[in-house]
Design a protein around this motif. Structure first.
Motif, PDB file in Angstrom:
ATOM      1  N   ALA A  14       0.882  -1.151   0.044  1.00 53.14           N
ATOM      2  CA  ALA A  14       0.007   0.069  -0.045  1.00 53.14           C
ATOM      3  C   ALA A  14       0.770   1.306  -0.068  1.00 53.14           C
ATOM      4  N   LEU A  15       1.651   1.365   0.846  1.00 52.88           N
ATOM      5  CA  LEU A  15       2.405   2.420   0.970  1.00 52.88           C
ATOM      6  C   LEU A  15       3.967   2.272   0.780  1.00 52.88           C
ATOM      7  N   SER A 230      -3.216   4.674   0.694  1.00 55.61           N
ATOM      8  CA  SER A 230      -3.711   3.943   2.021  1.00 55.61           C
ATOM      9  C   SER A 230      -5.126   3.347   1.884  1.00 55.61           C
ATOM     10  N   GLU A 234      -6.730  -0.629   0.819  1.00 55.24           N
ATOM     11  CA  GLU A 234      -7.421  -1.340   1.961  1.00 55.24           C
ATOM     12  C   GLU A 234      -8.557  -1.444   1.316  1.00 55.24           C
TER      13      GLU A 234
END
Length: 316
Positions: A14-15, A230, A234
């Motif tokens: 994700a990051l 983010s 998710e």
């Protein structure tokens, strides 16, 4: 250029630095491509409308890059060039379609925004607002009937106006009842063409609709790359792991008119100058540099390389 091959396996990144660099490269390449399309349109080289995704690139590129090509489905809308690019659509597909080439994916037979590559999991775009929600839900349901749904995700994007359509309701309700792994991203650009939010719906935030369907709901600042990375990853993770449909509402603003034929005169100056009127690419550049994810020199190098790539695709 992007350090990862398109969509090889974004799960769990994700990051991650490489993920963010790749998303940003898709954003930048899409912006340069669309700037060229705008110039071609104004020069009379393109027949039909040109609808740009300026201001939505962070949302689209994050979504497209978070999906797995060859496994997931992605049904882009008119402002999703960044998502198409991130999902792996070749630039030549775009330029051939806009310039009416028989060698394009639609063989020069359809509108310039209706292109798709069903074999790579990208159905051709449907102009009728909301119509792609039941299409993607149906594709997922078909995979379930074949016993081949596990681990897959289907995603599509709509604008705030499409959330008022019957197709939106029917498709999302089916996905909710069947608990299908659908990720629906609403780019709330505050105007359905020229109709403001307060003439479209009464709820305070479109994400409240998620509760009515009994599905997951997320709200995110669509001008903020880090926030998009983010939240959207998710939502995809939850859908992929059996959590059912996920609704993501991204707050943003079109940085141009509804199309290149429209100057957007109906958008108040205070809205244009407000928080959501900022350019997500400029925001992303600052975020990448400040967090040591990319340097200014790297970004300038990417920009030059993408400009050359776009020019080659147009020339071809």
């Amino acid at each position: 250029m992007p350090p990862l091959e398109p969509n090889e396996n974004p799960d769990g990144v994700a990051l991650n630095r490489d993920f963010l660099r790749s998303v940003f490269c898709s954003m930048l390449k899409a912006r340069i491509l669309e700037n060229k399309l705008s110039s071609l349109y104004k020069a009379g080289k393109i027949v039909g409308g040109v609808y740009l995704g300026r201001g939505k690139e962070a949302v689209g590129a994050t979504l497209g890059r978070s999906l797995i090509q060859g496994k997931d489905f992605f049904a882009p809308l008119i402002r999703d060039q960044a998502g198409r690019t991130a999902f792996g659509e070749p630039l030549i597909d775009c330029t051939r379609t806009y310039l009416g080439s028989v060698k394009g994916p639609m063989r020069g037979r359809d509108g310039n925004i209706h292109r798709g590559r069903p074999e790579m999991g990208m159905p051709a775009m449907i102009s009728h607002l909301g119509a792609q929600v039941p299409v993607v839900a149906g594709m997922l349901f078909a995979r379930r009937l074949r016993g081949d749904l596990e681990g897959r995700v289907g995603a599509t994007c709509i604008g705030d106006g499409a959330s008022s359509t019957g197709a939106f309701h029917e498709g999302l309700n089916l996905a909710a009842v069947e608990k299908l792994p659908l990720v629906l991203v609403i780019g709330n650009n505050q105007f359905a063409y020229s109709t403001p939010n307060n003439r479209q719906f009464v709820c305070a935030d479109l994400v409240e609709k998620a509760r009515g369907y009994g599905i997951g709901g997320f709200s995110v600042d669509g001008t903020d790359l880090l926030a998009c990375a983010s939240v959207i990853t998710e939502a995809i993770r939850r859908a992929r792991e059996g959590g059912g449909p996920q609704l993501v509402v991204a707050r943003l603003l079109r940085l141009s008119g509804h199309g290149e034929h429209d100057d957007g005169f109906y958008v108040p100056a205070e809205v244009r100058k407000g928080h959501y009127g900022r350019d997500c690419i400029e925001v992303a550049m600052r975020q990448l540099v400040e967090n040591g994810i990319a340097t200014v020199d790297e970004i300038l190098t990417w920009q030059e390389a993408f400009a050359e790539e776009v020019q080659r695709a147009v020339a071809q």
